[in-house]
Design an enzyme around this catalytic site. Structure first.
Site, PDB file in Angstrom:
ATOM      1  N   ASP A  23     -32.004  38.337 -33.632  1.00  0.00           N
ATOM      2  CA  ASP A  23     -33.285  38.532 -34.296  1.00  0.00           C
ATOM      3  C   ASP A  23     -33.199  39.617 -35.356  1.00  0.00           C
ATOM      4  OD1 ASP A  23     -34.728  36.598 -32.900  1.00  0.00           O
ATOM      5  OD2 ASP A  23     -35.132  37.953 -31.228  1.00  0.00           O
ATOM      6  N   TYR A  67     -24.812  41.873 -23.949  1.00  0.00           N
ATOM      7  CA  TYR A  67     -25.639  42.648 -24.876  1.00  0.00           C
ATOM      8  C   TYR A  67     -25.739  44.082 -24.378  1.00  0.00           C
ATOM      9  CZ  TYR A  67     -27.480  38.550 -27.399  1.00  0.00           C
ATOM     10  OH  TYR A  67     -27.616  37.429 -28.173  1.00  0.00           O
TER      11      TYR A  67
END
Length: 266
Positions: free
Chosen positions: A59, A117
């Site tokens: 994103d 992540y």
């Protein structure tokens, strides 16, 4: 009679600082990582057809130290020369670190086995402005130890309907978290970072849009004592209806690594 162009396939590992980009995917009117990658490839190969396909779409403002995309191209690459040319012509906040030929049967999306992540955050005195590109600042945090405890409830398979963007919440929202840990940050250092910061490491096969940032957001609300541990558990087991949604800032998130099925690479 047309000429047949042989296709070549490459897996490229990429790093980028996401702070000035509107994510990976090309979008009209805004700067994206994919746009910069394709612009650079067009410059290096002005007369060669190619296509890129990413293993995951980050994103807006999300960074990556181990993103990956597949390059389909009608020309065989000299790997070392290409890596050098590619990096020289990419913007300074994007860097390719590895290029390897792969089988035509390899699919960068379907053969991604696991993604890791990292999410960085700090609290206390407001940090140096340079930190803003790398970590989130939660000034009201009171209880990081409770956040560490609560993070373990995410481990395993759950319906993450309360932890994803509303556009995907009507579909299949069951995902599995293989590992999650919240600990002192010793992975990323800079002389302008605060003395104390924390890192959340999350591993799983795949994540939905905003999922990790909403997981971090729920932990942050807990650490700020804006929700109770029972409410937090209720969001996860879908029994809590008064759900306080908080999407943690994207600049704290980093796509650290993608693991691929090694048998499918060759």
């Amino acid at each position: 009679m047309g000429f047949h162009h042989e296709k070549y396939y490459y897996l490229i590992t990429l790093q980028y600082l996401g702070f000035r980009y509107h994510g990976w995917a090309r979008q009209p009117g805004v700067k994206t990582v994919q746009e910069q990658v394709e612009k650079t490839l067009n410059f290096i190969f002005p007369d060669v057809k190619f296509k890129v396909l990413a293993a995951g779409r980050t994103d807006s403002m999300v960074s990556a130290t181990g993103a990956a995309f597949e390059l389909f191209i009608n020309e065989k690459l000299n790997i070392d020369q290409f890596l050098s040319d590619f990096n020289i012509n990419l913007p300074p906040d994007i860097r390719a670190i590895d290029v390897k030929p792969v089988s035509p049967k390899f699919n960068v999306i379907h053969h991604a086995e696991e993604k890791e992540y990292h999410y960085l955050f700090c609290t206390g005195v407001k940090p140096h402005p340079f930190s803003a590109a790398h970590m989130a600042y939660f000034p009201e945090l009171k209880n990081v130890e409770l956040m560490k405890e609560a993070a373990q409830f995410f481990k395993g398979e759950h319906d993450f309907m309360n932890f994803c963007h509303s556009s995907v919440a009507q579909g299949d929202t069951v995902r599995k978290i293989d590992e999650i840990i919240l600990e002192d940050n010793t992975v990323y250092t800079a002389n302008f970072f605060p003395e104390q910061s924390w890192i959340i490491k999350i591993r799983g096969k795949g994540f939905m849009r905003y999922q990790i940032r909403m997981m971090v957001g729920a932990l942050a609300l807990l650490g700020m004592e804006k929700i109770s541990l029972d409410e937090f558990k209720g969001y996860l087991d879908l029994t809590e209806t008064n759900h306080k949604r908080y999407v943690a800032p994207s600049s704290g998130l980093n796509l650290y690594e993608i693991s691929f099925d090694q048998e499918k690479l060759n």
